[in-house]
Design a protein around this motif. Structure first.
Motif, PDB file in Angstrom:
ATOM      1  N   ILE A 414     -74.286 126.679  35.272  1.00 33.01           N
ATOM      2  CA  ILE A 414     -73.814 127.044  34.199  1.00 33.01           C
ATOM      3  C   ILE A 414     -73.252 126.861  33.425  1.00 33.01           C
ATOM      4  N   ILE A 415     -73.258 127.996  31.812  1.00 30.78           N
ATOM      5  CA  ILE A 415     -73.120 127.334  30.696  1.00 30.78           C
ATOM      6  C   ILE A 415     -71.574 127.562  30.260  1.00 30.78           C
ATOM      7  N   GLU A 416     -71.380 125.899  29.373  1.00 29.35           N
ATOM      8  CA  GLU A 416     -70.579 126.346  29.228  1.00 29.35           C
ATOM      9  C   GLU A 416     -70.389 125.567  27.332  1.00 29.35           C
ATOM     10  N   HIS A 417     -69.477 126.790  25.715  1.00 22.33           N
ATOM     11  CA  HIS A 417     -70.155 126.374  24.725  1.00 22.33           C
ATOM     12  C   HIS A 417     -68.689 125.662  24.520  1.00 22.33           C
ATOM     13  N   THR A 418     -68.750 124.624  23.981  1.00 20.01           N
ATOM     14  CA  THR A 418     -68.092 124.358  23.237  1.00 20.01           C
ATOM     15  C   THR A 418     -68.151 123.812  21.601  1.00 20.01           C
ATOM     16  N   GLU A 419     -67.053 123.565  20.876  1.00 26.18           N
ATOM     17  CA  GLU A 419     -67.556 123.609  19.274  1.00 26.18           C
ATOM     18  C   GLU A 419     -69.018 122.444  18.591  1.00 26.18           C
ATOM     19  N   VAL A 423     -73.340 122.724  27.166  1.00 28.03           N
ATOM     20  CA  VAL A 423     -73.150 121.853  28.414  1.00 28.03           C
ATOM     21  C   VAL A 423     -73.894 122.990  29.670  1.00 28.03           C
ATOM     22  N   ILE A 424     -75.297 122.779  30.169  1.00 29.23           N
ATOM     23  CA  ILE A 424     -75.487 123.448  31.122  1.00 29.23           C
ATOM     24  C   ILE A 424     -75.717 122.953  32.388  1.00 29.23           C
ATOM     25  N   ASP A 425     -74.489 123.315  33.472  1.00 37.56           N
ATOM     26  CA  ASP A 425     -74.408 122.516  34.923  1.00 37.56           C
ATOM     27  C   ASP A 425     -75.778 123.183  35.587  1.00 37.56           C
ATOM     28  N   VAL A 426     -76.322 122.411  36.457  1.00 38.85           N
ATOM     29  CA  VAL A 426     -77.731 122.468  37.486  1.00 38.85           C
ATOM     30  C   VAL A 426     -77.077 122.416  38.698  1.00 38.85           C
ATOM     31  N   VAL A 466     -76.502 119.667  25.739  1.00 44.57           N
ATOM     32  CA  VAL A 466     -77.059 118.322  27.017  1.00 44.57           C
ATOM     33  C   VAL A 466     -77.030 119.774  28.037  1.00 44.57           C
ATOM     34  N   ILE A 467     -78.092 118.674  28.688  1.00 45.63           N
ATOM     35  CA  ILE A 467     -77.903 119.629  29.747  1.00 45.63           C
ATOM     36  C   ILE A 467     -78.419 118.969  31.332  1.00 45.63           C
ATOM     37  N   ILE A 501     -85.362 111.674  30.396  1.00 44.11           N
ATOM     38  CA  ILE A 501     -83.996 112.019  31.238  1.00 44.11           C
ATOM     39  C   ILE A 501     -83.482 110.836  31.431  1.00 44.11           C
ATOM     40  N   SER A 502     -82.122 110.966  31.299  1.00 44.41           N
ATOM     41  CA  SER A 502     -81.611 109.477  31.458  1.00 44.41           C
ATOM     42  C   SER A 502     -81.689 109.631  32.967  1.00 44.41           C
ATOM     43  N   GLU A 503     -80.822 107.929  33.462  1.00 43.16           N
ATOM     44  CA  GLU A 503     -80.499 107.651  34.852  1.00 43.16           C
ATOM     45  C   GLU A 503     -79.410 108.283  35.269  1.00 43.16           C
ATOM     46  N   LEU A 504     -78.945 108.966  34.313  1.00 41.55           N
ATOM     47  CA  LEU A 504     -77.832 109.794  35.576  1.00 41.55           C
ATOM     48  C   LEU A 504     -77.741 111.751  35.433  1.00 41.55           C
ATOM     49  N   GLY A 505     -79.352 111.844  34.502  1.00 36.20           N
ATOM     50  CA  GLY A 505     -80.171 112.729  35.223  1.00 36.20           C
ATOM     51  C   GLY A 505     -80.092 113.991  34.102  1.00 36.20           C
ATOM     52  N   LEU A 506     -79.393 113.149  32.635  1.00 35.34           N
ATOM     53  CA  LEU A 506     -79.020 114.088  31.767  1.00 35.34           C
ATOM     54  C   LEU A 506     -80.289 114.722  30.670  1.00 35.34           C
TER      55      LEU A 506
END
Length: 542
Positions: A414-419, A423-426, A466-467, A501-506
């Motif tokens: 899911i690819i979302e654009h902000t100002e 953000v890309i959600d897997v 941010v993925i 990759i962070s501990e949150l998977g980001l």
């Protein structure tokens, strides 16, 4: 060691060690084998496949070396020795580098690339579709769309990257360390302190690092080049370090810059460096592009001469102009993309417009005549389908404009654009796996890493990204996913920077933003919700 001991050593040297059982016998023979090697080095004997020096287990000295033959001791390369380790690789590189240098005909033939049955073989293909309102360029890897460009006649205001202007400084902002410059477009462009070029003799207040208000003054006329297109409400970005790109080299006027593309092999870089030492002008800088691989000295000289003449024309126009003026415009989109991308890795360029076909063919014929036969004119009436429909470009573009992307195993993005960022959600989606959760998540993330790199390039997403990968418990799996992602990004020529990759998977990353992206080329903000995607019910506030 005496003759008796030498004969004893020669008699036992062919004993097969695996047939021995006792440790004492093994150690004894190990010592004798060492003595054998030392005796061979002392007698300067080199053992051929059929040992001529050993007849009935008796030593026979080799014949004296003649003038035509020379017997040398067999050298043994040990780790850390004179020819071991890294030095050995350098030696092989030197031998391979010798093959790079050749005649002009050999270099041109080498540059042609691979062919099969008289047709060019390449990983990539370029399709150019021309319409009255716009021109589209699609780059295919196999059958997959990897990049897409759109050019419209009205883009003289928004697509100005690479253009050179004579601008007028409107105002200088010391607090922002920037100046706004009028270049004749609707929005003033911004010039930051780090992009300002000046002569120290022209600065009245001397210092180790002059401030921007000491270098630039309001109403001052300056020569500048656009490095970033205007985006949304922001104007373009400028630099005073002008560069003129050619097919093989980039000319940087009034500079000492000197460089060669790091994508080229070391041997080719050494050959090009020798050519540059002979043709480089003293007053200008020069950068050799990746396309210059196997280019001849005549081709490099011709390209450089053309750029110098072009710069002289630009400087002459700037001296005559008294107001903000466009001095140099980048060529049409198709020619610009071909100049930047086209190489032997492309199996062809297909164009559906006759006028543009002739222009591109003339351009390629001037710089790379060996590639002229790879330019093809597409006849839509004869083929029965438009060019983009024939190569399934429209189908892939429709998918690229969707916010949801499906993965081969059933997962999704899911690819979302902000100002501020993208953000890309897997998600695993329909992917339920086979063995356990960790393996399912790991393989889903591997597929996502490869597809995200492709989508970033296709959609031309820039800025902060941010993925959100699915959480993985095993640290080694996280490392493999990140390495796979970086490897997929390495095929993208746009500069990227990826963090761990962070501990949150980001995963946080940046990608250089040049344009507004694919979505902006096909969409406008909604006039009702102003792009928010929701309708607010204000009746509850009455």
């Amino acid at each position: 060691m005496g003759a008796t001991a030498t004969k004893l050593v020669l008699k036992v040297q062919w004993v097969s060690l695996p047939h021995l059982v006792h440790r004492e016998q093994f150690q004894w023979l190990k010592t004798l084998n060492f003595q054998i090697r030392r005796e061979k080095a002392r007698w300067q004997v080199q053992k051929p496949q059929t040992p001529h020096w050993c007849v009935n287990h008796k030593l026979v000295k080799p014949a004296a070396a003649t003038a035509d033959t020379e017997v040398k001791p067999k050298s043994r390369n040990r780790r850390g020795g004179k020819r071991g380790g890294r030095n050995r690789r350098k030696t092989s590189d030197r031998s391979s580098d010798n093959s790079v240098v050749g005649t002009d005909a050999e270099l041109i033939e080498r540059r042609r690339g691979k062919e099969r049955n008289g047709k060019a073989v390449g990983r990539y293909m370029m399709c150019v579709q021309v319409r009255e309102e716009f021109t589209q360029v699609a780059m295919l890897e196999g059958r997959s769309l990897i990049e897409h460009y759109v050019s419209r006649p009205a883009d003289d205001e928004t697509q100005i990257h690479g253009n050179i202007y004579l601008g007028r400084v409107q105002n200088v902002l010391p607090g922002m360390e920037a100046a706004f410059v009028d270049i004749g477009t609707q929005k003033n462009a911004v010039l930051y302190r780090g992009d300002v070029q000046f002569d120290k003799d022209d600065v009245v207040e001397q210092g180790p690092d002059p401030r921007i208000e000491q270098v630039l003054k309001s109403r001052q006329m300056i020569l500048c080049q656009v490095t970033k297109n205007p985006i949304a409400a922001k104007g373009g970005r400028l630099t005073q370090e002008v560069s003129l790109p050619g097919r093989f080299v980039v000319l940087i006027p009034d500079s000492r810059t000197y460089g060669i593309s790091k994508r080229l092999p070391e041997g080719e870089r050494r050959r090009l460096r020798g050519i540059l030492d002979r043709i480089k002008p003293e007053q200008h800088g020069i950068i050799v592009r990746t396309a210059a691989e196997n280019a001849t000295e005549h081709e490099l000289t011709t390209d450089l001469t053309r750029l110098i003449e072009q710069w002289n024309e630009i400087r002459a126009k700037a001296e005559k102009a008294t107001s903000p003026t466009l001095l140099y415009r980048e060529p049409p989109l198709a020619v610009r993309v071909i100049r930047e991308e086209f190489s032997s890795d492309y199996r062809g360029i297909v164009i559906d417009d006759a006028a543009l076909y002739e222009e591109v063919r003339d351009y390629i014929g001037a710089f790379n005549p060996e590639f002229a036969d790879r330019i093809e004119l597409y006849d839509a009436e004869k083929e029965g389908l438009p060019l983009f429909e024939q190569h399934r470009v429209h189908e892939q573009l429709r998918k690229a404009l969707d916010r949801k992307v499906w993965l081969p195993s059933g997962g999704s993005l899911i690819i979302e654009h902000t100002e501020a960022l993208t953000v890309i959600d897997v998600n695993t989606g329909k992917n339920v796996g086979k063995s356990n959760l960790e393996e399912t998540v790991f393989h889903n993330n591997l597929e996502a890493a490869d597809e995200i790199a492709r989508q970033l390039r296709l959609r031309d997403i820039g800025g902060i990204i941010v993925i959100d990968f699915i959480d993985m418990e095993i640290r080694e799996n996280r490392r493999k996913v990140l390495e796979s992602f970086k490897d997929a990004l390495s095929r993208d020529k746009t500069r990227t920077q990826v963090f761990e990759i962070s501990e949150l998977g980001l995963v946080e990353m940046t990608r250089k933003r040049i344009g507004e992206g694919l979505l902006t080329n096909f969409a406008d903000p909604c006039v009702t919700c102003e792009g928010r995607g929701v309708m607010i019910d204000l009746s509850m506030l009455d």
